[in-house]
Scaffold this motif. Sequence first.
Motif, PDB file in Angstrom:
ATOM      1  N   SER A  36      58.274 -48.827  36.340  1.00  0.00           N
ATOM      2  CA  SER A  36      58.726 -47.980  37.440  1.00  0.00           C
ATOM      3  C   SER A  36      59.092 -48.863  38.617  1.00  0.00           C
ATOM      4  O   SER A  36      59.266 -50.080  38.475  1.00  0.00           O
ATOM      5  CB  SER A  36      57.632 -46.967  37.799  1.00  0.00           C
ATOM      6  N   SER A  37      59.220 -48.262  39.807  1.00  0.00           N
ATOM      7  CA  SER A  37      59.656 -49.025  40.968  1.00  0.00           C
ATOM      8  C   SER A  37      59.326 -48.274  42.246  1.00  0.00           C
ATOM      9  O   SER A  37      59.068 -47.063  42.226  1.00  0.00           O
ATOM     10  CB  SER A  37      61.172 -49.269  40.891  1.00  0.00           C
ATOM     11  N   ALA A  38      59.336 -49.007  43.360  1.00  0.00           N
ATOM     12  CA  ALA A  38      59.203 -48.378  44.671  1.00  0.00           C
ATOM     13  C   ALA A  38      60.546 -47.894  45.178  1.00  0.00           C
ATOM     14  O   ALA A  38      60.625 -47.226  46.212  1.00  0.00           O
ATOM     15  CB  ALA A  38      58.600 -49.371  45.670  1.00  0.00           C
ATOM     16  N   HIS A  39      61.607 -48.226  44.456  1.00  0.00           N
ATOM     17  CA  HIS A  39      62.964 -47.729  44.745  1.00  0.00           C
ATOM     18  C   HIS A  39      63.755 -47.838  43.448  1.00  0.00           C
ATOM     19  O   HIS A  39      63.401 -48.594  42.546  1.00  0.00           O
ATOM     20  CB  HIS A  39      63.631 -48.560  45.846  1.00  0.00           C
ATOM     21  N   PHE A  40      64.831 -47.088  43.345  1.00  0.00           N
ATOM     22  CA  PHE A  40      65.576 -47.059  42.088  1.00  0.00           C
ATOM     23  C   PHE A  40      67.043 -47.425  42.323  1.00  0.00           C
ATOM     24  O   PHE A  40      67.960 -46.711  41.930  1.00  0.00           O
ATOM     25  CB  PHE A  40      65.425 -45.697  41.409  1.00  0.00           C
ATOM     26  N   ASN A  41      67.228 -48.547  43.020  1.00  0.00           N
ATOM     27  CA  ASN A  41      68.563 -49.145  43.207  1.00  0.00           C
ATOM     28  C   ASN A  41      69.510 -48.282  44.029  1.00  0.00           C
ATOM     29  O   ASN A  41      70.721 -48.270  43.786  1.00  0.00           O
ATOM     30  CB  ASN A  41      69.191 -49.493  41.853  1.00  0.00           C
ATOM     31  N   TRP A  62      72.284 -42.418  41.178  1.00  0.00           N
ATOM     32  CA  TRP A  62      71.589 -41.183  40.816  1.00  0.00           C
ATOM     33  C   TRP A  62      72.370 -39.951  41.258  1.00  0.00           C
ATOM     34  O   TRP A  62      72.353 -38.933  40.558  1.00  0.00           O
ATOM     35  CB  TRP A  62      70.185 -41.193  41.411  1.00  0.00           C
ATOM     36  N   GLN A  63      73.061 -40.053  42.367  1.00  0.00           N
ATOM     37  CA  GLN A  63      73.931 -38.949  42.781  1.00  0.00           C
ATOM     38  C   GLN A  63      75.067 -38.766  41.778  1.00  0.00           C
ATOM     39  O   GLN A  63      75.429 -37.632  41.429  1.00  0.00           O
ATOM     40  CB  GLN A  63      74.487 -39.225  44.180  1.00  0.00           C
ATOM     41  N   GLU A  64      75.588 -39.900  41.293  1.00  0.00           N
ATOM     42  CA  GLU A  64      76.661 -39.825  40.297  1.00  0.00           C
ATOM     43  C   GLU A  64      76.135 -39.260  38.978  1.00  0.00           C
ATOM     44  O   GLU A  64      76.817 -38.454  38.331  1.00  0.00           O
ATOM     45  CB  GLU A  64      77.259 -41.213  40.082  1.00  0.00           C
ATOM     46  N   ALA A  78      67.137 -40.476  43.753  1.00  0.00           N
ATOM     47  CA  ALA A  78      68.118 -40.971  44.729  1.00  0.00           C
ATOM     48  C   ALA A  78      67.498 -41.149  46.112  1.00  0.00           C
ATOM     49  O   ALA A  78      67.835 -42.082  46.848  1.00  0.00           O
ATOM     50  CB  ALA A  78      69.305 -40.021  44.797  1.00  0.00           C
ATOM     51  N   ALA A  79      66.582 -40.257  46.463  1.00  0.00           N
ATOM     52  CA  ALA A  79      66.007 -40.269  47.808  1.00  0.00           C
ATOM     53  C   ALA A  79      64.741 -41.106  47.920  1.00  0.00           C
ATOM     54  O   ALA A  79      64.196 -41.260  49.010  1.00  0.00           O
ATOM     55  CB  ALA A  79      65.702 -38.832  48.245  1.00  0.00           C
ATOM     56  N   PHE A  80      64.273 -41.662  46.809  1.00  0.00           N
ATOM     57  CA  PHE A  80      62.959 -42.313  46.785  1.00  0.00           C
ATOM     58  C   PHE A  80      63.044 -43.774  47.206  1.00  0.00           C
ATOM     59  O   PHE A  80      63.807 -44.553  46.649  1.00  0.00           O
ATOM     60  CB  PHE A  80      62.367 -42.221  45.377  1.00  0.00           C
ATOM     61  N   ASP A  81      62.230 -44.167  48.174  1.00  0.00           N
ATOM     62  CA  ASP A  81      62.094 -45.566  48.574  1.00  0.00           C
ATOM     63  C   ASP A  81      60.806 -45.708  49.380  1.00  0.00           C
ATOM     64  O   ASP A  81      60.733 -45.271  50.524  1.00  0.00           O
ATOM     65  CB  ASP A  81      63.285 -46.025  49.407  1.00  0.00           C
TER      66      ASP A  81
END
Length: 373
Positions: A115-120, A125-127, A178-181
Amino acid sequence: MTLLAHRAEGPPSAPPLLLGPSLGTSNALWDKVAPELSITHRVVRWDLPGHGSSAAGLIEAGATVGDLADLVLALADSLGIERFAYAGVSLGGAVGLHLAVHRPERLSSLAVICSSAHFNGAKPWQERAALVRREGLAGLAESADARWFTSGFTVPELVEDHRRADPEAYAACCDALAAFDLRDRLAEIAVPALLVAGRNDPATPPAHLREIADAVPGATLVELPGASHLAPAQCPEAVLTALRAHLGGPAGRGMEVRREVLGDAHVDRAQARQTPFTARFQDFISRYAWGEIWTDPTLSRRERSMITLTALVAHGHYDELAMHVRAARRGGLTPEEIGAVLLQSAVYCGVPAANSAFATAQRVLAEEDGTAG
């Protein structure tokens, strides 16, 4: 209130452990791990909205990881679970990170897997959300193996779960990613944290897990060779070993005792040689030999060392004997006491066996103490 679909295993009175899935999968992601964990824990694995058996209406467009975390807490509340250990994969891992930052009083420990603390960033993700809302999931399901596993490996049931997921709910989960960071909040995490990375994971490569491990105080990082994004399905034995040590069950206690008896250098070498093929055997050793037998207070460690030396002489396991002569010295046995054990072994195991044992012990003692014993 409609709740997330879930599957509960293990004794109701055991410490609770909640398991979160990856986007596109169901709780079947944990099929090769949860039954083993349920021996010592009350395991509850849940389905994302619109995945597995969870209702799609539990999530809407524009959802956040916080919304998913609230659903997990509502499920825990309905089961009478106030505080729990948590482990999650990918999006499920992000839910765990959110809980650790925003609701730390509910967690006893956290394991974040692939997993990650953000997903690039938001754009991909919107696309993907727009694509799924427009065309459904059939196309994405066709490429699931490449995103989830190393070449030649698949779990057909999980790919079918991907194909059957509700497109709108899947897209809403993409909105959440998309919104996760949480990168600027990681240092606030105070619960014991384990980070597990798949070395061949293209979605959340090891660098993402290292970033979390570097920021979270006291976190432990484990990298699994041969694992891609869905490590619990592809390398279940290695994931089990890491989780058991983290959760503090027999394997965790056993690893501590193993280090005390054999020394960090030996155990570190053994761990470095571990592969997915040998991981289950290493877990067996930690849980049963070191976590249950060597921790039994009926005999002292000195007595166990003497018995172990005798057994190894009897069966001619001289490489193991060398290791346990060193362990006996660490445990306080003198060269004279070790010699007395070997002499006793000569009577009951045979002079030739004891002769070889004395040669092995003399070499080790000379190396360790500068004496021939």
